[in-house]
Design an enzyme around this catalytic site. Structure first.
Site, mmCIF file in Angstrom:
data_model
loop_
_atom_site.group_PDB
_atom_site.id
_atom_site.type_symbol
_atom_site.label_atom_id
_atom_site.label_comp_id
_atom_site.label_asym_id
_atom_site.label_seq_id
_atom_site.Cartn_x
_atom_site.Cartn_y
_atom_site.Cartn_z
ATOM 1 N N GLU A 71 0.826 -1.206 0.000
ATOM 2 C CA GLU A 71 0.000 0.000 0.000
ATOM 3 C C GLU A 71 0.859 1.253 0.000
ATOM 4 O O GLU A 71 0.630 2.188 -0.768
ATOM 5 C CB GLU A 71 -0.928 0.014 1.227
ATOM 6 C CG GLU A 71 -1.899 -1.134 1.279
ATOM 7 C CD GLU A 71 -1.396 -2.340 2.067
ATOM 8 O OE1 GLU A 71 -0.211 -2.730 1.896
ATOM 9 O OE2 GLU A 71 -2.176 -2.897 2.860
ATOM 10 N N CYS A 107 -2.214 -2.610 7.359
ATOM 11 C CA CYS A 107 -1.649 -2.496 8.708
ATOM 12 C C CYS A 107 -1.862 -1.070 9.220
ATOM 13 O O CYS A 107 -2.261 -0.164 8.481
ATOM 14 C CB CYS A 107 -0.168 -2.871 8.697
ATOM 15 S SG CYS A 107 0.905 -1.643 7.919
#
Length: 153
Positions: A71, A107
């Site tokens: 990401e 996360c």
């Protein structure tokens, strides 16, 4: 205080064409991830406001935690190459042993980066957590981390 999470879960066969394209690009990115230690290949594709798609994948390193999540690779690549074009969506997918895994969620570090990008660009970032059969869609990153750091430079 009550914290609620709102999301949609959609069968992949019912994804809108633009979302399906983001999913496909995330798969492409995951297949090229550098994951010799975890063997957990993660891919991300970011849709910018002008229609450009930027991809990223996880990059592991033997000197853990020197690697970086898919990401953040995708979002930082977008920011470096298209600094004035805000990201409006990101698709994330994971592959292990050649099999697409069920939806994974970013996360905490990636969530914080997404939230700061939302704040900086004053635009929501849709998150598509793609799985083998279904995709979980969250309308904005702030929903994934309601108690995020809130420093405003």
């Amino acid at each position: 205080m009550t914290i609620e999470l709102h999301f949609d879960e959609i069968n992949n066969s019912e994804l809108a064409p633009a979302d399906n394209k983001l999913r496909e690009r995330a798969i492409e990115a995951a297949l090229h991830a550098y994951a010799p230690y975890s063997h957990f290949q993660v891919g991300a594709s970011v849709l910018l406001a002008d229609g450009t798609i930027v991809i990223g994948n996880n990059q592991e390193n033997i000197a853990y935690p020197s690697g970086l999540c898919a990401e953040r690779v995708a979002l930082f690549t977008a920011g470096a190459n298209f600094p004035y074009t805000p990201p409006i969506a990101i698709a994330i997918i994971a592959i292990k042993n050649g099999v697409i895994q069920e939806q994974i969620s970013p996360c905490g570090a990636c969530r914080q980066v997404m939230i700061e990008i939302e704040r900086r660009s004053a635009t929501s970032l849709r998150i598509l957590n793609c799985g083998n059969e279904q995709t979980l869609i969250v309308s904005k990153a702030a929903d994934l981390m309601p108690l995020a750091f809130n420093f405003q430079p």
